[in-house]
Design an enzyme around this catalytic site. Sequence first.
Site, short mmCIF file in Angstrom:
data_model
loop_
_atom_site.label_atom_id
_atom_site.label_comp_id
_atom_site.label_asym_id
_atom_site.label_seq_id
_atom_site.Cartn_x
_atom_site.Cartn_y
_atom_site.Cartn_z
N SER A 82 -6.04 -9.13 5.48
CA SER A 82 -4.81 -8.57 4.96
C SER A 82 -3.64 -9.36 5.54
O SER A 82 -3.69 -9.77 6.71
CB SER A 82 -4.68 -7.10 5.38
OG SER A 82 -3.34 -6.66 5.22
N ARG A 98 -1.02 -8.15 6.39
CA ARG A 98 -0.44 -7.29 7.44
C ARG A 98 -1.19 -7.40 8.77
O ARG A 98 -0.69 -6.90 9.78
CB ARG A 98 -0.40 -5.83 6.97
CG ARG A 98 0.64 -5.59 5.90
CD ARG A 98 0.86 -4.11 5.61
NE ARG A 98 2.01 -3.88 4.77
CZ ARG A 98 1.97 -3.64 3.45
NH1 ARG A 98 0.80 -3.62 2.84
NH2 ARG A 98 3.07 -3.46 2.77
N GLU A 153 -7.85 -16.03 3.11
CA GLU A 153 -9.11 -16.34 2.40
C GLU A 153 -9.45 -15.31 1.32
O GLU A 153 -10.11 -15.63 0.34
CB GLU A 153 -10.27 -16.45 3.39
CG GLU A 153 -10.43 -17.81 4.02
CD GLU A 153 -10.66 -18.94 3.01
OE1 GLU A 153 -11.50 -18.79 2.10
OE2 GLU A 153 -10.00 -19.98 3.14
N GLY A 154 -9.03 -14.05 1.53
CA GLY A 154 -9.28 -13.02 0.51
C GLY A 154 -8.59 -13.40 -0.80
O GLY A 154 -9.22 -13.42 -1.87
N HIS A 155 -7.31 -13.72 -0.69
CA HIS A 155 -6.57 -14.16 -1.89
C HIS A 155 -7.24 -15.39 -2.51
O HIS A 155 -7.40 -15.48 -3.73
CB HIS A 155 -5.14 -14.57 -1.52
CG HIS A 155 -4.26 -13.47 -1.00
ND1 HIS A 155 -3.74 -13.48 0.27
CD2 HIS A 155 -3.80 -12.35 -1.58
CE1 HIS A 155 -2.98 -12.41 0.44
NE2 HIS A 155 -3.00 -11.70 -0.67
N LYS A 177 -10.35 -4.39 -2.02
CA LYS A 177 -9.72 -3.96 -0.77
C LYS A 177 -8.66 -2.89 -1.06
O LYS A 177 -8.52 -1.92 -0.33
CB LYS A 177 -9.10 -5.18 -0.09
CG LYS A 177 -7.88 -4.96 0.73
CD LYS A 177 -8.23 -4.73 2.15
CE LYS A 177 -7.05 -4.61 3.09
NZ LYS A 177 -5.75 -4.42 2.54
N ASP A 178 -7.91 -3.09 -2.15
CA ASP A 178 -6.91 -2.11 -2.58
C ASP A 178 -7.53 -1.31 -3.72
O ASP A 178 -7.20 -1.49 -4.89
CB ASP A 178 -5.64 -2.82 -3.02
CG ASP A 178 -5.05 -3.66 -1.90
OD1 ASP A 178 -4.32 -3.09 -1.07
OD2 ASP A 178 -5.36 -4.86 -1.81
N GLN A 194 -5.39 0.81 -6.10
CA GLN A 194 -4.57 -0.07 -6.93
C GLN A 194 -5.38 -0.59 -8.12
O GLN A 194 -4.91 -0.58 -9.27
CB GLN A 194 -4.07 -1.24 -6.08
CG GLN A 194 -3.44 -2.36 -6.86
CD GLN A 194 -2.80 -3.38 -5.95
OE1 GLN A 194 -1.70 -3.15 -5.45
NE2 GLN A 194 -3.45 -4.50 -5.72
N GLY A 208 1.84 -13.09 -1.65
CA GLY A 208 1.95 -14.28 -0.81
C GLY A 208 1.42 -14.08 0.60
O GLY A 208 0.72 -13.11 0.88
#
Length: 281
Positions: A185, A187, A35-37, A149-150, A153, A31
């Site tokens: 991000s 964050r 824009e990346g999501h 980006k991850d 993961q 959540g």
Amino acid sequence: MEIIREIQAMKEWVRAARKKGETVCLVPTMGYLHEGHLDLMRMGRPLADHLVISIFVNPTQFGAGEDLDRYPRDLPRDIELSESVGVECIFHPEASEMYPPDYCTYVNVENITSGLCGASRPGHFRGVATVVAKLFNIVEPDIAIFGEKDYQQLAVLKKMVEDLNMNVQILAHPTVRENDGLAMSSRNKYLTPEQRKNALVLFWTLKAARERVKQGERSAAVLKSEAATMIEQVPECTIDYVDIVDPVLLTPLERIEDRAVMALAVKVGTTRLIDNMTLEA
Ligand code: AMP
């Protein structure tokens, strides 16, 4: 658009679609969408009959003293944004729904979790693999999309799907950046305006390394040392790791033979940011 909070209801929603022979694409998120999501969702929209996202700040992937409690949340905004890119259903369970008090099963992907973020965040990928395996069992997607980006993961989840013979195709989306290069991000919200400027050192360092490889530098030690020097010069920036690894196995490389990935984790103030870039000889 539907917002589903219960596992059983989510399973029934998906079963109804599957009965009609329809396909499902899943984009898992924590959540506080950016824009990346949304780009991952735009990529997924045409790939299946249904686009489902999950919004779940997964407690098992946060270590003690990490930012689980203050991780940014804004569900009304997330609903609006995801609706604007064609999401039909948000799976948004409570932590107690996903992890009841007697919960005791975890997925552990070995080897490729030992370095990079796996080394500095013990237990992190165990939490990630566990929650994604659960999401795959609940939503039964044909396709699931994750961001480069991850990078670790993504590699861990591809390995989990391969090793556990899961019936889902994992697709990767390139890293989406702000205009000045900072990787988007959730964050980034933690950064003060000054730290936001300093955080650009991650992107600049990666770009400089890519350039050095183009110019002929092949030694990972040299590239890592140059990267460290760049980062250490910037106020409030402390290195967690600077590594150059094999793109698939994530093992450390000594020389850049054809393709490699440079991966960085840097604390800017108290905010830990990660970024990576492919280096091509
Ligand atoms: P998160 O909400 O941070 O767990 O991220 C959810 C998904 O979005 C993961 O697959 C991330 O890799 C992906 N993602 C997050 N930020 C970016 C970005 N800047 N570019 C591409 N994918 C991203």
